[in-house]
Design a protein around this motif. Sequence first.
Motif, PDB file in Angstrom:
ATOM      1  N   PHE A  21       5.454   9.642   4.743  1.00 14.29           N
ATOM      2  CA  PHE A  21       5.350   8.217   5.030  1.00 14.29           C
ATOM      3  C   PHE A  21       6.159   7.896   6.282  1.00 14.29           C
ATOM      4  O   PHE A  21       7.140   8.578   6.589  1.00 14.29           O
ATOM      5  N   GLY A  22       5.774   6.849   6.995  1.00 19.82           N
ATOM      6  CA  GLY A  22       6.562   6.476   8.161  1.00 19.82           C
ATOM      7  C   GLY A  22       5.974   5.308   8.921  1.00 19.82           C
ATOM      8  O   GLY A  22       4.968   4.703   8.522  1.00 19.82           O
ATOM      9  N   PHE A  45       8.180  14.101  -0.949  1.00 21.84           N
ATOM     10  CA  PHE A  45       7.894  13.087   0.064  1.00 21.84           C
ATOM     11  C   PHE A  45       8.795  13.273   1.278  1.00 21.84           C
ATOM     12  O   PHE A  45       9.961  13.639   1.146  1.00 21.84           O
ATOM     13  N   ILE A  46       8.247  13.002   2.460  1.00 25.78           N
ATOM     14  CA  ILE A  46       9.059  12.688   3.634  1.00 25.78           C
ATOM     15  C   ILE A  46       9.045  11.171   3.744  1.00 25.78           C
ATOM     16  O   ILE A  46       7.977  10.555   3.703  1.00 25.78           O
ATOM     17  N   VAL A  47      10.244  10.576   3.864  1.00 22.08           N
ATOM     18  CA  VAL A  47      10.334   9.113   3.845  1.00 22.08           C
ATOM     19  C   VAL A  47      11.150   8.598   5.026  1.00 22.08           C
ATOM     20  O   VAL A  47      12.027   9.280   5.542  1.00 22.08           O
ATOM     21  N   LYS A  73       0.818  -1.201   0.000  1.00 23.87           N
ATOM     22  CA  LYS A  73       0.000   0.000   0.000  1.00 23.87           C
ATOM     23  C   LYS A  73       0.861   1.263   0.000  1.00 23.87           C
ATOM     24  O   LYS A  73       0.546   2.251  -0.678  1.00 23.87           O
ATOM     25  N   MET A  74       1.952   1.250   0.762  1.00 23.35           N
ATOM     26  CA  MET A  74       2.847   2.413   0.765  1.00 23.35           C
ATOM     27  C   MET A  74       3.494   2.608  -0.602  1.00 23.35           C
ATOM     28  O   MET A  74       3.558   3.730  -1.126  1.00 23.35           O
ATOM     29  N   SER A  75       3.997   1.516  -1.168  1.00 24.54           N
ATOM     30  CA  SER A  75       4.627   1.595  -2.483  1.00 24.54           C
ATOM     31  C   SER A  75       3.648   2.124  -3.528  1.00 24.54           C
ATOM     32  O   SER A  75       3.988   3.006  -4.332  1.00 24.54           O
ATOM     33  N   ASN A  76       2.434   1.612  -3.507  1.00 19.39           N
ATOM     34  CA  ASN A  76       1.430   2.064  -4.480  1.00 19.39           C
ATOM     35  C   ASN A  76       1.094   3.532  -4.300  1.00 19.39           C
ATOM     36  O   ASN A  76       0.908   4.261  -5.285  1.00 19.39           O
ATOM     37  N   ALA A  77       1.031   3.989  -3.041  1.00 20.03           N
ATOM     38  CA  ALA A  77       0.740   5.396  -2.788  1.00 20.03           C
ATOM     39  C   ALA A  77       1.862   6.291  -3.322  1.00 20.03           C
ATOM     40  O   ALA A  77       1.598   7.368  -3.871  1.00 20.03           O
ATOM     41  N   THR A 131      10.868  -0.299   5.848  1.00 19.56           N
ATOM     42  CA  THR A 131      11.656  -0.287   4.617  1.00 19.56           C
ATOM     43  C   THR A 131      11.123  -1.261   3.574  1.00 19.56           C
ATOM     44  O   THR A 131      11.579  -1.255   2.433  1.00 19.56           O
ATOM     45  N   GLY A 132      10.165  -2.103   3.943  1.00 20.96           N
ATOM     46  CA  GLY A 132       9.683  -3.135   3.030  1.00 20.96           C
ATOM     47  C   GLY A 132       9.013  -2.598   1.779  1.00 20.96           C
ATOM     48  O   GLY A 132       8.861  -3.324   0.789  1.00 20.96           O
ATOM     49  N   GLN A 133       8.628  -1.317   1.787  1.00 21.56           N
ATOM     50  CA  GLN A 133       8.006  -0.730   0.607  1.00 21.56           C
ATOM     51  C   GLN A 133       9.008  -0.448  -0.506  1.00 21.56           C
ATOM     52  O   GLN A 133       8.641  -0.377  -1.685  1.00 21.56           O
ATOM     53  N   TYR A 134      10.281  -0.288  -0.147  1.00 23.48           N
ATOM     54  CA  TYR A 134      11.244   0.172  -1.140  1.00 23.48           C
ATOM     55  C   TYR A 134      11.541  -0.841  -2.247  1.00 23.48           C
ATOM     56  O   TYR A 134      11.612  -0.451  -3.425  1.00 23.48           O
ATOM     57  N   PRO A 135      11.733  -2.133  -1.959  1.00 22.61           N
ATOM     58  CA  PRO A 135      11.941  -3.069  -3.072  1.00 22.61           C
ATOM     59  C   PRO A 135      10.772  -3.074  -4.061  1.00 22.61           C
ATOM     60  O   PRO A 135      10.984  -3.151  -5.282  1.00 22.61           O
ATOM     61  N   LEU A 136       9.546  -2.990  -3.548  1.00 19.73           N
ATOM     62  CA  LEU A 136       8.372  -2.953  -4.412  1.00 19.73           C
ATOM     63  C   LEU A 136       8.357  -1.663  -5.229  1.00 19.73           C
ATOM     64  O   LEU A 136       8.033  -1.677  -6.431  1.00 19.73           O
ATOM     65  N   PHE A 137       8.707  -0.575  -4.590  1.00 22.35           N
ATOM     66  CA  PHE A 137       8.759   0.730  -5.257  1.00 22.35           C
ATOM     67  C   PHE A 137       9.801   0.726  -6.369  1.00 22.35           C
ATOM     68  O   PHE A 137       9.518   1.125  -7.514  1.00 22.35           O
ATOM     69  N   VAL A 138      10.997   0.265  -6.051  1.00 19.98           N
ATOM     70  CA  VAL A 138      12.081   0.241  -7.036  1.00 19.98           C
ATOM     71  C   VAL A 138      11.703  -0.636  -8.226  1.00 19.98           C
ATOM     72  O   VAL A 138      11.936  -0.268  -9.389  1.00 19.98           O
ATOM     73  N   GLU A 139      11.113  -1.785  -7.937  1.00 19.10           N
ATOM     74  CA  GLU A 139      10.728  -2.693  -9.016  1.00 19.10           C
ATOM     75  C   GLU A 139       9.753  -2.038  -9.985  1.00 19.10           C
ATOM     76  O   GLU A 139       9.911  -2.131 -11.213  1.00 19.10           O
ATOM     77  N   ARG A 140       8.751  -1.350  -9.452  1.00 16.21           N
ATOM     78  CA  ARG A 140       7.766  -0.707 -10.324  1.00 16.21           C
ATOM     79  C   ARG A 140       8.351   0.469 -11.080  1.00 16.21           C
ATOM     80  O   ARG A 140       8.041   0.683 -12.259  1.00 16.21           O
ATOM     81  N   VAL A 141       9.194   1.257 -10.399  1.00 19.34           N
ATOM     82  CA  VAL A 141       9.830   2.400 -11.069  1.00 19.34           C
ATOM     83  C   VAL A 141      10.611   1.925 -12.287  1.00 19.34           C
ATOM     84  O   VAL A 141      10.495   2.490 -13.386  1.00 19.34           O
ATOM     85  N   ASN A 142      11.426   0.889 -12.094  1.00 20.16           N
ATOM     86  CA  ASN A 142      12.246   0.392 -13.207  1.00 20.16           C
ATOM     87  C   ASN A 142      11.405  -0.271 -14.292  1.00 20.16           C
ATOM     88  O   ASN A 142      11.631  -0.067 -15.488  1.00 20.16           O
ATOM     89  N   LYS A 143      10.431  -1.067 -13.873  1.00 20.39           N
ATOM     90  CA  LYS A 143       9.605  -1.788 -14.839  1.00 20.39           C
ATOM     91  C   LYS A 143       8.727  -0.852 -15.662  1.00 20.39           C
ATOM     92  O   LYS A 143       8.582  -1.020 -16.884  1.00 20.39           O
ATOM     93  N   GLU A 144       8.149   0.161 -14.990  1.00 22.03           N
ATOM     94  CA  GLU A 144       7.225   1.071 -15.670  1.00 22.03           C
ATOM     95  C   GLU A 144       7.901   2.329 -16.193  1.00 22.03           C
ATOM     96  O   GLU A 144       7.236   3.210 -16.736  1.00 22.03           O
TER      97      GLU A 144
END
Length: 266
Positions: free
Chosen positions: A147-148, A48-50, A27-31, A55-68
Amino acid sequence: MDYFKKTREDLLSQKEVKVEIGDVFEKMSNAMIDEIKANNEANKNTVFIVPVGPTGQYPLFVERVNKEKISLKNTYFINMDEYMTTETELIAEDNKLSFVKFMNEEVYGKIDENLRPDEAKRIFPDPKNPDAIGELIEKLGGVDICFGGIGITGHVAFNEPSDMPVEEFKKLSTRVIEIGSDTRVVNSIGALGGAIIRMPKYAITLGFKEIFGAKKIILGVFRDWHRAVARQVIYREISANFPATILREHPDFTLIVDENAAICPY
């Protein structure tokens, strides 16, 4: 009424706080992604404040950033805190506890170079110039989302509990603080295998002035002890004695609770 006995259903039915139950990190990564994409389409900056925790949102975030192929060139990442070895010295960037090290290695360093934000947009609080972040936020027109997570004492970033009146606490800005003993114990378990003696005693942290000033606040809870934390955020009296309760006064605060933290602790 004993709020520690509140059930999962109670958390969803109450009206004090907007609660979402589900995967905190997804949910954090999607937001993060949704906000960046919307602002990129409107040719606007994203601010963003991060945290470094969760920290579990970051791998999901990075994956989507690179893929999309999502450009972060117009995104500012303001880290909410950092450890210090003394009241004046930041922790070394090669120390395993360094939040700078984590962000560089696990976030920025894993994003495709043509997509990653410029170094000038990767912001960390500086004890030599603590007012810099507040000035930057004002210049940028505010923070889109903060986020936090929430500590066991209710702290957000390293804003530890205080007897200060709420309105005064909300005015606290970026500053160096002494980390509470409870926080050091809990953090040492996750980061150092319980080596409390090696945990830093000081940190620099954004204050509630910067955090509460964000347009949206999204915090996530997911650990076993977060079961009690979540219920205190929602039901405990609003005070700086459990700082996260103050966020109930924010116009757009969301608490994401995973299925583990939703379990009634008693």
